[in-house]
Design a protein around this motif. Structure first.
Motif, short mmCIF file in Angstrom:
data_model
loop_
_atom_site.label_atom_id
_atom_site.label_comp_id
_atom_site.label_asym_id
_atom_site.label_seq_id
_atom_site.Cartn_x
_atom_site.Cartn_y
_atom_site.Cartn_z
N PRO A 58 0.82 -1.22 0.00
CA PRO A 58 0.00 0.00 0.00
C PRO A 58 0.85 1.27 0.00
CG PRO A 58 -0.92 -1.61 1.52
CD PRO A 58 0.41 -2.16 1.06
N LEU A 59 2.02 1.24 0.65
CA LEU A 59 2.89 2.42 0.66
C LEU A 59 3.27 2.83 -0.76
CD1 LEU A 59 4.70 4.53 2.05
CD2 LEU A 59 6.50 2.79 2.11
N ARG A 60 3.65 1.88 -1.59
CA ARG A 60 4.03 2.22 -2.96
C ARG A 60 2.87 2.84 -3.73
NH1 ARG A 60 4.80 1.40 -8.19
NH2 ARG A 60 6.94 1.32 -9.01
N ARG A 61 1.69 2.29 -3.56
CA ARG A 61 0.51 2.82 -4.24
C ARG A 61 0.22 4.25 -3.79
NH1 ARG A 61 -2.80 -0.65 -2.52
NH2 ARG A 61 -3.89 0.60 -0.94
N ARG A 62 0.37 4.50 -2.49
CA ARG A 62 0.08 5.83 -1.96
C ARG A 62 1.15 6.84 -2.37
NH1 ARG A 62 -1.58 2.82 3.62
NH2 ARG A 62 -3.73 2.34 3.00
N VAL A 63 2.39 6.40 -2.45
CA VAL A 63 3.46 7.28 -2.93
C VAL A 63 3.20 7.65 -4.39
CG1 VAL A 63 5.90 7.33 -3.60
CG2 VAL A 63 5.25 6.56 -1.32
N ALA A 64 2.83 6.67 -5.21
CA ALA A 64 2.55 6.94 -6.62
C ALA A 64 1.44 7.97 -6.78
CB ALA A 64 2.18 5.64 -7.33
N ALA A 65 0.39 7.86 -5.97
CA ALA A 65 -0.71 8.83 -6.04
C ALA A 65 -0.25 10.20 -5.58
CB ALA A 65 -1.87 8.34 -5.16
N LEU A 66 0.62 10.24 -4.57
CA LEU A 66 1.11 11.50 -4.04
C LEU A 66 2.01 12.23 -5.05
CD1 LEU A 66 1.12 13.23 -1.43
CD2 LEU A 66 3.14 11.93 -0.71
N LEU A 67 2.76 11.48 -5.82
CA LEU A 67 3.71 12.07 -6.77
C LEU A 67 3.12 12.28 -8.16
CD1 LEU A 67 6.93 10.07 -5.81
CD2 LEU A 67 6.21 12.32 -5.01
N ALA A 68 1.95 11.77 -8.41
CA ALA A 68 1.33 11.88 -9.74
C ALA A 68 1.16 13.34 -10.15
CB ALA A 68 -0.02 11.16 -9.75
N GLY A 69 1.57 13.65 -11.38
CA GLY A 69 1.41 15.00 -11.91
C GLY A 69 2.45 15.99 -11.44
N ARG A 70 3.39 15.59 -10.63
CA ARG A 70 4.44 16.50 -10.14
C ARG A 70 5.68 16.37 -11.00
NH1 ARG A 70 3.62 18.34 -4.70
NH2 ARG A 70 1.82 17.36 -3.69
N ALA A 71 6.46 17.43 -11.01
CA ALA A 71 7.69 17.45 -11.82
C ALA A 71 8.81 16.75 -11.03
CB ALA A 71 8.08 18.89 -12.14
N VAL A 72 8.70 15.44 -10.96
CA VAL A 72 9.68 14.65 -10.22
C VAL A 72 9.96 13.36 -10.98
CG1 VAL A 72 8.96 15.55 -7.98
CG2 VAL A 72 7.95 13.41 -8.85
N SER A 73 11.11 12.78 -10.71
CA SER A 73 11.38 11.39 -11.08
C SER A 73 11.56 10.63 -9.78
CB SER A 73 12.62 11.27 -11.96
OG SER A 73 13.77 11.72 -11.27
N TRP A 74 11.17 9.36 -9.76
CA TRP A 74 11.27 8.63 -8.51
C TRP A 74 11.49 7.14 -8.75
CZ3 TRP A 74 7.27 5.20 -6.77
CH2 TRP A 74 6.09 5.22 -7.55
N ARG A 75 12.06 6.51 -7.74
CA ARG A 75 12.36 5.08 -7.79
C ARG A 75 12.07 4.46 -6.42
NH1 ARG A 75 17.13 5.61 -8.98
NH2 ARG A 75 18.19 5.11 -7.03
N TYR A 76 11.34 3.36 -6.45
CA TYR A 76 10.97 2.62 -5.24
C TYR A 76 11.58 1.23 -5.36
CZ TYR A 76 7.77 0.14 -1.98
OH TYR A 76 7.21 -0.62 -0.98
N GLU A 77 12.37 0.82 -4.36
CA GLU A 77 13.05 -0.47 -4.44
C GLU A 77 12.96 -1.20 -3.11
OE1 GLU A 77 16.75 -0.07 -7.46
OE2 GLU A 77 16.97 1.09 -5.61
N GLU A 78 12.81 -2.50 -3.18
CA GLU A 78 12.91 -3.33 -1.99
C GLU A 78 14.38 -3.63 -1.71
OE1 GLU A 78 10.67 -6.89 -1.72
OE2 GLU A 78 8.72 -5.88 -1.79
N MET A 79 14.83 -3.29 -0.51
CA MET A 79 16.20 -3.59 -0.12
C MET A 79 16.28 -4.95 0.57
SD MET A 79 18.79 -1.36 2.29
CE MET A 79 19.20 -0.17 1.01
N ASP A 80 15.24 -5.28 1.33
CA ASP A 80 15.16 -6.57 2.01
C ASP A 80 13.69 -6.98 1.99
OD1 ASP A 80 15.04 -8.70 3.87
OD2 ASP A 80 16.81 -7.95 4.92
N PRO A 81 13.35 -8.15 1.45
CA PRO A 81 11.94 -8.51 1.29
C PRO A 81 11.24 -8.94 2.57
CG PRO A 81 13.33 -10.32 0.55
CD PRO A 81 14.25 -9.16 0.87
N ASP A 82 11.99 -9.18 3.65
CA ASP A 82 11.35 -9.77 4.83
C ASP A 82 12.05 -9.31 6.10
OD1 ASP A 82 9.93 -11.35 6.61
OD2 ASP A 82 10.93 -13.21 6.05
N VAL A 83 11.47 -8.32 6.78
CA VAL A 83 12.04 -7.83 8.05
C VAL A 83 10.94 -7.85 9.11
CG1 VAL A 83 13.76 -6.40 6.89
CG2 VAL A 83 11.55 -5.39 7.50
#
Length: 316
Positions: free
Chosen positions: A264-289
């Motif tokens: 859900p965090l990724r989906r909410r970040v995408a909605a927050l950044l939509a239409g803004r003059a930004v580039s962004w990258r979301y990556e999993e560093m560790d899949p299980d913490v």
């Protein structure tokens, strides 16, 4: 005039110098691992510096020097446990430096945490420092600095930059002051702030390693709020968008619950950044913490919690 705070700060710095002189090193593990190791036979009482200042075990006064004992007492960090002692400060190694933070277990609401997330955050910072398109850094801030590792690493990587460390927790700022001084970072600006309240101006680099779990006791160092612990992370993204210079970056290291294969965090970040003059990258560093959190009612829908990094660059 020397104040009580100055005495405590100097005692903490001197203790760190003593430990460094004795080549003390300790890698701090998760609370669950810490509990398992301390529960083993023979591990209830410390027999060396790592036991005292890393594993937070009770110790007799013969284990550490009289000077260390005196420094703990001067810093208000020496606790009596029946016929033994206990240190209220823990020391961890990172990138050749020592960092003071709260002893295990971190049960107080104002505890200052340091652990595997800190090491992953540091790794993400080093990766960012090496990216050519990251651009010059003249002004940077670490939001929710904790014990100060992020701000200190930035100050070391960009010695000409103005670097600010902010946290809502005064105890975190005390540890940051001591750790910065011990690392030889004398010009770090350290301020109490909720996000960037009261801190003016724009930044070329904003970093954060916020709490991201849902904690029933809402302890400052652990509770992220929101539906799945992502509330504070999203607030940091919103704050950073308004405070980045053109070409500036936000580097957020946080955790994300994953439900049916989606965070859900990724989906909410995408909605927050939509239409803004930004580039962004979301990556999993560790899949299980923090897998033990899945046993709590707050995470009954989640299949895992991932450690993630979000990088946002303002384009215009």
């Amino acid at each position: 005039m020397t104040t009580f705070f100055d005495t405590r700060l100097q005692a903490l710095v001197s203790l760190g110098q003593e430990l460094r002189a004795q080549d003390y090193r300790f890698t701090t593990v998760t609370p669950a691992t810490h509990a398992r190791v301390n529960a083993r036979p023979g591990n209830h009482v410390a027999g060396d510096l790592q036991g005292v200042f890393g594993w937070s075990r009770n110790f007799p006064d013969t284990v550490i020097s009289e000077r260390m004992l005196a420094l703990l007492e001067a810093g208000g960090l020496l606790q009596r446990q029946d016929s033994q002692w206990r240190s209220a400060v823990r020391w961890s190694s990172l990138d050749g430096e020592l960092f003071a933070h709260s002893a295990y277990p971190t049960v107080e609401t104002d505890s200052v945490f340091f652990g595997p997330d800190t090491y992953r955050f540091a790794h993400a910072l080093h990766q960012h420092f090496q990216i050519e398109e990251s651009g010059p850094v003249r002004r940077a801030v670490d939001i929710g600095c904790g014990a100060g590792p992020g701000a200190i690493l930035i100050a070391q990587a960009y010695p000409q930059a103005e670097v600010i460390a902010v946290d809502i927790n005064p105890r975190a700022l005390d540890f940051t002051r001591a750790n910065a001084r011990l690392a030889g970072v004398e010009d770090l600006q350290i301020r109490q702030s909720n996000l960037l309240d009261g801190v003016s101006g724009q930044f070329d680099l904003i970093v954060a390693n916020p709490p991201y779990l849902l904690d029933p006791d809402e302890r400052t160092y652990r509770h992220g709020g929101g539906e799945f612990g992502d509330g504070l992370s999203l607030r940091i993204v919103e704050t950073a968008l308004a405070r980045l210079n053109v070409g500036g970056h936000l580097l957020l290291y946080t955790g994300a619950a994953v439900i049916d294969g989606e965070a859900p965090l990724r989906r909410r970040v995408a909605a927050l950044l939509a239409g803004r003059a930004v580039s962004w990258r979301y990556e999993e560093m560790d899949p299980d913490v923090f897998g033990e959190e899945l046993e709590s009612s707050a995470y009954q829908q989640a299949e895992r919690i991932a450690a993630v990094t979000l990088t946002v660059k303002r384009l215009g």
